[in-house]
Design a protein around this motif. Sequence first.
Motif, mmCIF file in Angstrom:
data_model
loop_
_atom_site.group_PDB
_atom_site.id
_atom_site.type_symbol
_atom_site.label_atom_id
_atom_site.label_comp_id
_atom_site.label_asym_id
_atom_site.label_seq_id
_atom_site.Cartn_x
_atom_site.Cartn_y
_atom_site.Cartn_z
ATOM 1 N N LEU A 164 25.132 -4.844 3.528
ATOM 2 C CA LEU A 164 23.703 -4.613 3.688
ATOM 3 C C LEU A 164 22.934 -5.039 2.440
ATOM 4 N N HIS A 165 23.513 -4.787 1.265
ATOM 5 C CA HIS A 165 22.855 -5.175 0.015
ATOM 6 C C HIS A 165 22.701 -6.691 -0.056
ATOM 7 N N ILE A 166 23.743 -7.395 0.366
ATOM 8 C CA ILE A 166 23.675 -8.859 0.391
ATOM 9 C C ILE A 166 22.526 -9.322 1.271
ATOM 10 N N ALA A 167 22.422 -8.742 2.464
ATOM 11 C CA ALA A 167 21.405 -9.177 3.412
ATOM 12 C C ALA A 167 19.996 -8.823 2.957
ATOM 13 N N LEU A 168 19.840 -7.617 2.416
ATOM 14 C CA LEU A 168 18.501 -7.130 2.122
ATOM 15 C C LEU A 168 17.886 -7.777 0.885
ATOM 16 N N VAL A 169 18.685 -8.072 -0.124
ATOM 17 C CA VAL A 169 18.114 -8.565 -1.386
ATOM 18 C C VAL A 169 17.459 -9.925 -1.210
ATOM 19 N N ILE A 170 18.152 -10.875 -0.598
ATOM 20 C CA ILE A 170 17.529 -12.185 -0.389
ATOM 21 C C ILE A 170 16.430 -12.076 0.659
ATOM 22 N N GLY A 171 16.624 -11.185 1.626
ATOM 23 C CA GLY A 171 15.536 -10.942 2.573
ATOM 24 C C GLY A 171 14.278 -10.475 1.862
ATOM 25 N N PHE A 172 14.460 -9.618 0.867
ATOM 26 C CA PHE A 172 13.310 -9.137 0.094
ATOM 27 C C PHE A 172 12.668 -10.268 -0.691
ATOM 28 N N LEU A 173 13.480 -11.134 -1.337
ATOM 29 C CA LEU A 173 12.928 -12.245 -2.102
ATOM 30 C C LEU A 173 12.152 -13.213 -1.214
ATOM 31 N N TYR A 201 7.969 -4.106 1.720
ATOM 32 C CA TYR A 201 8.198 -2.753 1.199
ATOM 33 C C TYR A 201 9.318 -2.048 1.955
ATOM 34 N N THR A 202 9.411 -2.291 3.251
ATOM 35 C CA THR A 202 10.494 -1.697 4.045
ATOM 36 C C THR A 202 11.858 -2.188 3.554
ATOM 37 N N LEU A 203 11.958 -3.487 3.283
ATOM 38 C CA LEU A 203 13.220 -4.026 2.773
ATOM 39 C C LEU A 203 13.575 -3.419 1.417
ATOM 40 N N LEU A 204 12.569 -3.258 0.556
ATOM 41 C CA LEU A 204 12.822 -2.674 -0.756
ATOM 42 C C LEU A 204 13.292 -1.232 -0.635
ATOM 43 N N CYS A 205 12.684 -0.478 0.253
ATOM 44 C CA CYS A 205 13.124 0.913 0.469
ATOM 45 C C CYS A 205 14.561 0.966 0.967
ATOM 46 N N LEU A 206 14.908 0.081 1.884
ATOM 47 C CA LEU A 206 16.272 0.060 2.403
ATOM 48 C C LEU A 206 17.274 -0.311 1.313
ATOM 49 N N ILE A 207 16.889 -1.220 0.421
ATOM 50 C CA ILE A 207 17.779 -1.604 -0.675
ATOM 51 C C ILE A 207 18.086 -0.399 -1.546
ATOM 52 N N PRO A 261 26.175 8.402 -2.542
ATOM 53 C CA PRO A 261 26.948 8.813 -1.355
ATOM 54 C C PRO A 261 27.241 7.655 -0.406
ATOM 55 N N VAL A 262 26.278 6.733 -0.255
ATOM 56 C CA VAL A 262 26.503 5.589 0.633
ATOM 57 C C VAL A 262 27.575 4.678 0.049
ATOM 58 N N ARG A 263 27.500 4.410 -1.251
ATOM 59 C CA ARG A 263 28.497 3.533 -1.874
ATOM 60 C C ARG A 263 29.892 4.142 -1.817
ATOM 61 N N ARG A 264 29.974 5.443 -1.993
ATOM 62 C CA ARG A 264 31.293 6.087 -2.059
ATOM 63 C C ARG A 264 31.959 6.164 -0.696
ATOM 64 N N PHE A 265 31.203 6.495 0.342
ATOM 65 C CA PHE A 265 31.817 6.744 1.655
ATOM 66 C C PHE A 265 31.713 5.555 2.607
ATOM 67 N N ALA A 266 30.873 4.576 2.299
ATOM 68 C CA ALA A 266 30.751 3.417 3.188
ATOM 69 C C ALA A 266 30.469 2.182 2.343
ATOM 70 N N TYR A 267 31.401 1.856 1.452
ATOM 71 C CA TYR A 267 31.135 0.772 0.507
ATOM 72 C C TYR A 267 31.005 -0.573 1.201
ATOM 73 N N ASP A 268 31.824 -0.844 2.203
ATOM 74 C CA ASP A 268 31.721 -2.114 2.910
ATOM 75 C C ASP A 268 30.339 -2.268 3.548
ATOM 76 N N PHE A 269 29.859 -1.184 4.140
ATOM 77 C CA PHE A 269 28.517 -1.207 4.742
ATOM 78 C C PHE A 269 27.463 -1.460 3.676
ATOM 79 N N PHE A 270 27.576 -0.756 2.541
ATOM 80 C CA PHE A 270 26.616 -0.937 1.449
ATOM 81 C C PHE A 270 26.631 -2.378 0.953
ATOM 82 N N TYR A 271 27.803 -2.927 0.742
ATOM 83 C CA TYR A 271 27.926 -4.267 0.168
ATOM 84 C C TYR A 271 27.298 -5.315 1.081
#
Length: 603
Positions: free
Chosen positions: A247-256, A222-228, A235-245
């Motif tokens: 982190l999204h890569i890491a969290l999604v497979i981590g969630f699966l 559930y923590t991973l899903l909340c972070l995703i 706002p995160v995508r607009r001002f820190a897209y590299d960070f979002f991208y």
Amino acid sequence: MSLAGAPVAPTDFGPEYDSYVTDPLFGRRFTAVYASGTLVFVAWYLPHLYRSLRTGRIWQGWAIYENAPGYVGLETGEEEKSPLEKENLVSSQDAEAQSDALSSYPPTRPSGIPPRKTALLKAVADRFQLRVHPKLNLDVGQTFLTLAQLPFVFVFASKASPVTFLLGRGYEKLNFIHKWAGRALLLTATIHGSMWIRYRIKNNEVSLLYHEEKELRGYGTYTLLCLIVLSSLKPVRRFAYDFFYALHIALVIGFLVAVNYHTPYAVPWVVPPVAFYAFDLLVRVIRMRFKDAYVEALDEQMTLIHIPDVSGGWIAGQHVRLRVFIGSRIFESHPLSICNAPPSITTLSSSNDDRIRSGGMMLAVKNCGDWSAGLNALARSELPEDWTYEPLLEEGVDGTSEEKKERRVGVMIDGPYGGSSVDFGQCENVLMISGGSGVTFTLGLLDDLVGRIVKERRNGVSGGGALMRTRRVRFVWCIKSYACILWFAKQFSTLSLLASDPSLQLQLSFKLFVTCPCTPRESEIPLIHNVEVTQTKVNIADVLSGFIDHLLLDGVGMGGSLGVTASGPESLTKAARNAVAGIRVAQVRSLGGVELHTEAYTL
């Protein structure tokens, strides 16, 4: 006392309820519901698919191709430290940045629930006295409803999803479904966790909430899903897209991975998302092309990228994801609209040197971030002799020759993607509105329209499908300064001169809105046929109503349908949608219908 009338205890209680047998049925039924809903929209889109099949456009725009004999490989010069190495790249110009990537992230183990908070948890849990289906154990049932949403979330996240073809929309248009499906996933997971905590507290099993492995794995999942979900907010995508991208890569497979550890029943629902993503990667690898390109800085704000020897494979309005192999940002790809129609249709010429420009693709990058600024600086830097051909002499819009220098770079093309949902060649009247760098989208559409009309009405060459119906086109561009006009003045001049040919039966007019309170220099007002430049802020509703009034009052646009497209900032596309929605029903009937397509250049 007589017991003759005493009630008899029942002996047949029926089959014992097993939540892990009954509840998965609700997950499968939920899957059937959203699959059926998708098929309804596919059926609604079938007439458009039929028209695309009839005109032959359904077979276009799948992959970039080139004529092998016409391509000559270019030798790479000595490696030189480029300005891109000094920049921190974020985003080039447009396109809704899409959250389709998957990677891994280790699940965490949250701390247990302190005993002193048991009373508070019990009070909160008592609030969840929900009435549900008698055969649905809400504690477990929400698990399967949550798992059943995973394929739906992933199929709308893929760039090469079959759904994009069946619905006739690019991935960037369907990505909002992916976002909201992910939020619904979080909602059902929250309900599941809350009900499970309530169940433990109600049965005096609070200690299991912070000792049982299943619960602890659930907390991590559930923590991973909340972070995703939280890291995917705008706002995160607009001002820190590299960070979002990343982190999204890491969290999604981590969630699966975590959800499979949390419950073994997740496997049937995790396999389809993995299959969707694997198919997406396979298609994207097949469509990738490695080419030599030339970057040219028009000024400090705009950079053109010419990719020669590309024979076709795209349709007007599509975009590619471009990766430039220079500097430390070779792993970044950015979506860029294709500014011209395929070589078999286009009327534009990016250079007089046919040896280099025998067909090709033109992209434009506005300086709006670190990556685009670094690319512009690279194009304006000193050119070593072994990095480019000798300077080219190109004829300007005023008839004079000017020297043009370009730097050669290696690029990777991924695509094409997206495209217009409206074939404006079937609309008798067309209004194109763009703001800033959004002109790259409408310029490609305009080139396609004029090119197809020239082939059909002047050369007598038909595409084998429906005939072109376009008679009137108004091109509106909103810019900040007069200097921006020079970016595409040559292309505008070429198209306007072609449209002035009476045999084409095409009325093309340009209306440019300059928002800065400045006085133009003489060199900033190029000679473009049938152009009107106004120094004021544009009002989309007034532009649309003025165009419609012109068509209806003169009686020239009756019954031929009106096509409207708007590209640029989100505020401009939203204003265009509101303006089209405000057209009176009587006007729509007189015009023969109104079609709208928008392209928002935002993250």
